[in-house]
Design a protein around this motif. Structure first.
Motif, PDB file in Angstrom:
ATOM      1  N   GLY A  13     -12.666 -51.604  37.591  1.00  0.00           N
ATOM      2  CA  GLY A  13     -12.653 -52.813  38.403  1.00  0.00           C
ATOM      3  C   GLY A  13     -11.798 -53.908  37.826  1.00  0.00           C
ATOM      4  N   GLY A  14     -10.811 -53.528  37.016  1.00  0.00           N
ATOM      5  CA  GLY A  14      -9.996 -54.510  36.309  1.00  0.00           C
ATOM      6  C   GLY A  14      -8.578 -54.618  36.811  1.00  0.00           C
ATOM      7  N   SER A  15      -7.765 -55.313  36.023  1.00  0.00           N
ATOM      8  CA  SER A  15      -6.367 -55.512  36.388  1.00  0.00           C
ATOM      9  C   SER A  15      -5.539 -55.790  35.146  1.00  0.00           C
ATOM     10  CB  SER A  15      -6.236 -56.694  37.358  1.00  0.00           C
ATOM     11  OG  SER A  15      -6.699 -57.891  36.744  1.00  0.00           O
ATOM     12  N   ILE A  16      -4.233 -55.583  35.265  1.00  0.00           N
ATOM     13  CA  ILE A  16      -3.279 -55.877  34.195  1.00  0.00           C
ATOM     14  C   ILE A  16      -2.238 -56.840  34.739  1.00  0.00           C
ATOM     15  CG2 ILE A  16      -1.574 -54.937  32.599  1.00  0.00           C
ATOM     16  CD1 ILE A  16      -2.994 -52.274  32.720  1.00  0.00           C
ATOM     17  N   GLU A  17      -1.990 -57.900  33.999  1.00  0.00           N
ATOM     18  CA  GLU A  17      -0.997 -58.893  34.397  1.00  0.00           C
ATOM     19  C   GLU A  17       0.100 -58.955  33.335  1.00  0.00           C
ATOM     20  OE1 GLU A  17      -0.603 -63.702  35.359  1.00  0.00           O
ATOM     21  OE2 GLU A  17      -2.578 -62.744  35.245  1.00  0.00           O
ATOM     22  N   ILE A  18       1.349 -58.953  33.797  1.00  0.00           N
ATOM     23  CA  ILE A  18       2.492 -58.998  32.882  1.00  0.00           C
ATOM     24  C   ILE A  18       3.310 -60.249  33.150  1.00  0.00           C
ATOM     25  CG2 ILE A  18       4.571 -57.806  32.087  1.00  0.00           C
ATOM     26  CD1 ILE A  18       3.342 -55.201  33.147  1.00  0.00           C
ATOM     27  N   GLN A  19       3.589 -61.000  32.098  1.00  0.00           N
ATOM     28  CA  GLN A  19       4.449 -62.171  32.175  1.00  0.00           C
ATOM     29  C   GLN A  19       5.533 -62.027  31.110  1.00  0.00           C
ATOM     30  OE1 GLN A  19       1.215 -64.995  31.506  1.00  0.00           O
ATOM     31  NE2 GLN A  19       1.384 -65.697  33.620  1.00  0.00           N
ATOM     32  N   ALA A  20       6.714 -61.669  31.526  1.00  0.00           N
ATOM     33  CA  ALA A  20       7.805 -61.422  30.585  1.00  0.00           C
ATOM     34  C   ALA A  20       8.920 -62.441  30.787  1.00  0.00           C
ATOM     35  CB  ALA A  20       8.346 -60.009  30.763  1.00  0.00           C
TER      36      ALA A  20
END
Length: 238
Positions: free
Chosen positions: A101-108
């Motif tokens: 029930g999660g998520s991954i966020e990427i800020q590059a």
């Protein structure tokens, strides 16, 4: 428990179960018969212990060989887009994160770097695997990955999760070979973070962590933007 202690424990288990009453002499034939029957009844359990002990030894030895091969591998600097590399790495764990029930966020926010692609893939992949493996029970897993330039010649990669966290006394210990922190309810030999730190050092960087139990963990990786320059400097100092 360290590597030597684990091997000694596994070897001791094998030695104990390889010993049978067969070598013991007794004048009482009935006692001999009962001992023989007992030995046969215990044999399946003994074999099970021997198999589990040898499997553990095999895992530890293979872990050493893996680290040895990585230490001898020649680095191959090339231009790497970190956002693309991290995006690909997250795909391999995306289904597990979604199941939790999660998520991954990427800020590059960084330009491409010159580094060893395989090492970077293994570093990021290992940290993502740890985030999934040690997520906090009942809490949707959240992983945030940030990439930013901190100096003209350095770049930082931060991998933050909201998992179990690591106790303060274990912040340095988890980077030691065959050392693990917290409840040992997940498979593994305890080489992941030791391997990660070794690879990062080979790339001319370093890794630190900030963590607290039940509050999650942030791993911060500081790397040079140009591995070619690092290799040239090392050759010049040799």
């Amino acid at each position: 428990m360290g590597f030597t202690s684990e091997l000694e424990t596994s070897l001791k288990a094998i030695q104990n179960f390889m010993q049978t009453p067969a070598h013991e002499q007794s004048e009482d034939s009935e006692a001999q018969h009962q001992a023989s029957v007992a030995a046969r009844e215990d044999l399946p359990e003994a074999i099970g212990f021997i198999r589990s002990s040898t499997a553990k030894m095999d895992g530890l030895i293979n872990a050493i060989l893996k680290l040895s091969r990585e230490g001898r591998r020649v680095l191959r600097p090339e231009t790497v887009n970190l956002e693309s590399l991290i995006g690909t790495a997250t795909e391999s764990v995306q289904h597990q994160v979604a199941d939790a029930g999660g998520s991954i966020e990427i800020q590059a926010n960084a330009r491409p770097v010159v580094s060893d692609r395989l090492a970077l893939e293994q570093i990021v992949g290992n940290l993502l695997d740890n985030a999934v493996k040690y997520r906090f029970p009942g809490r949707p897993l959240k992983v945030n990955i940030q990439v930013r330039e901190v100096q003209p010649r350095r770049v930082v990669i931060e991998v933050q999760d909201n998992g179990r966290g690591i106790a303060p006394q274990d912040h340095e210990r988890v980077f030691d070979l065959f050392r693990r922190s917290g409840a040992q309810d997940q498979p593994g030999e305890g080489i992941g973070l030791a391997h990660v730190r070794t690879m990062i050092r080979n790339l001319g960087g370093y890794i630190t962590l900030n963590s607290a139990p039940e509050q999650g963990t942030t791993f911060t990786i500081n790397l040079p933007r140009d591995l070619d320059a690092v290799i040239a400097a090392q050759k010049g100092a040799a």
